[in-house]
Design a protein around this motif. Sequence first.
Motif, mmCIF file in Angstrom:
data_model
loop_
_atom_site.group_PDB
_atom_site.id
_atom_site.type_symbol
_atom_site.label_atom_id
_atom_site.label_comp_id
_atom_site.label_asym_id
_atom_site.label_seq_id
_atom_site.Cartn_x
_atom_site.Cartn_y
_atom_site.Cartn_z
ATOM 1 N N GLU A 120 5.833 -8.544 -5.289
ATOM 2 C CA GLU A 120 4.781 -8.003 -4.419
ATOM 3 C C GLU A 120 3.417 -8.078 -5.104
ATOM 4 O O GLU A 120 2.416 -8.438 -4.484
ATOM 5 C CB GLU A 120 5.108 -6.563 -4.010
ATOM 6 C CG GLU A 120 6.247 -6.493 -3.007
ATOM 7 C CD GLU A 120 6.719 -5.076 -2.726
ATOM 8 O OE1 GLU A 120 6.286 -4.131 -3.437
ATOM 9 O OE2 GLU A 120 7.546 -4.911 -1.804
ATOM 10 N N LYS A 121 3.387 -7.754 -6.381
ATOM 11 C CA LYS A 121 2.132 -7.795 -7.141
ATOM 12 C C LYS A 121 1.594 -9.228 -7.197
ATOM 13 O O LYS A 121 0.411 -9.470 -6.955
ATOM 14 C CB LYS A 121 2.389 -7.259 -8.555
ATOM 15 C CG LYS A 121 1.154 -7.091 -9.390
ATOM 16 C CD LYS A 121 1.517 -6.454 -10.731
ATOM 17 C CE LYS A 121 0.314 -6.342 -11.638
ATOM 18 N NZ LYS A 121 0.667 -5.807 -12.949
ATOM 19 N N ARG A 122 2.462 -10.172 -7.480
ATOM 20 C CA ARG A 122 2.053 -11.577 -7.566
ATOM 21 C C ARG A 122 1.645 -12.105 -6.185
ATOM 22 O O ARG A 122 0.705 -12.896 -6.066
ATOM 23 C CB ARG A 122 3.197 -12.407 -8.151
ATOM 24 C CG ARG A 122 2.845 -13.860 -8.384
ATOM 25 C CD ARG A 122 1.729 -13.973 -9.400
ATOM 26 N NE ARG A 122 1.398 -15.356 -9.649
ATOM 27 C CZ ARG A 122 0.935 -15.805 -10.796
ATOM 28 N NH1 ARG A 122 0.730 -14.969 -11.791
ATOM 29 N NH2 ARG A 122 0.659 -17.074 -10.949
ATOM 30 N N ASN A 123 2.357 -11.658 -5.155
ATOM 31 C CA ASN A 123 2.064 -12.103 -3.793
ATOM 32 C C ASN A 123 0.659 -11.666 -3.365
ATOM 33 O O ASN A 123 -0.029 -12.397 -2.648
ATOM 34 C CB ASN A 123 3.121 -11.560 -2.830
ATOM 35 C CG ASN A 123 3.015 -12.173 -1.447
ATOM 36 O OD1 ASN A 123 2.769 -13.371 -1.307
ATOM 37 N ND2 ASN A 123 3.186 -11.351 -0.436
ATOM 38 N N ARG A 124 0.230 -10.494 -3.822
ATOM 39 C CA ARG A 124 -1.112 -9.997 -3.467
ATOM 40 C C ARG A 124 -2.219 -10.868 -4.065
ATOM 41 O O ARG A 124 -3.278 -11.004 -3.470
ATOM 42 C CB ARG A 124 -1.291 -8.551 -3.935
ATOM 43 C CG ARG A 124 -0.582 -7.533 -3.056
ATOM 44 C CD ARG A 124 -1.028 -6.103 -3.345
ATOM 45 N NE ARG A 124 -0.651 -5.636 -4.664
ATOM 46 C CZ ARG A 124 0.527 -5.095 -4.983
ATOM 47 N NH1 ARG A 124 1.450 -4.957 -4.051
ATOM 48 N NH2 ARG A 124 0.776 -4.676 -6.198
ATOM 49 N N VAL A 125 -1.995 -11.443 -5.242
ATOM 50 C CA VAL A 125 -3.037 -12.238 -5.898
ATOM 51 C C VAL A 125 -2.883 -13.746 -5.671
ATOM 52 O O VAL A 125 -3.775 -14.504 -6.037
ATOM 53 C CB VAL A 125 -3.111 -11.950 -7.428
ATOM 54 C CG1 VAL A 125 -3.472 -10.501 -7.680
ATOM 55 C CG2 VAL A 125 -1.823 -12.325 -8.126
#
Length: 167
Positions: A120-125
């Motif tokens: 999720e964190k990587r998907n946001r950036v």
Amino acid sequence: MYQEQPKKKFYTPGEALPKIAAYCAYQERTTKEVEAKLREYGLNEDEAGEIVIRLSREKLLDEERFAKSFVRGKVGIKKWGRRRITQELKQKGLSDYCIKAGLKEIDGDVYYQNLVDTLEKRNRVEKEGNQRLRRQKLTMFLTVKGYENDLIKMALDDLGKEAEQED
């Protein structure tokens, strides 16, 4: 200007023992690390071997304990996957038995939650707009982190479902 390298100090086995014991007490070490340090001290293989055996007997050197500690740290802090952890432990010269014992420290629920949080964190950036390429990039990122392909696919599918529900 030329600076002289400090001369390396060589130790007798008697002098090296308290130094290496403190080195092991400071944090968990592998036998490979300890042997390398003893060679830096100028000890030969036999002398180093005797000290390693003594440290093991006195419970200052324990590779199984090292593996467990390493796994807890990498899962808890770095959010690494099993494959990357296994690879790192093999590079450190640990036996398969110690690696398996270390991997038993992983709680499956926490592990999967780490994967989802990292995704999720990587998907946001992630800037890629094309969904297929985006999925590919996210998969590659998680693979490098050491997660297993079936878990990555499951987490990506769950992420896709959440995105559809928000629309």
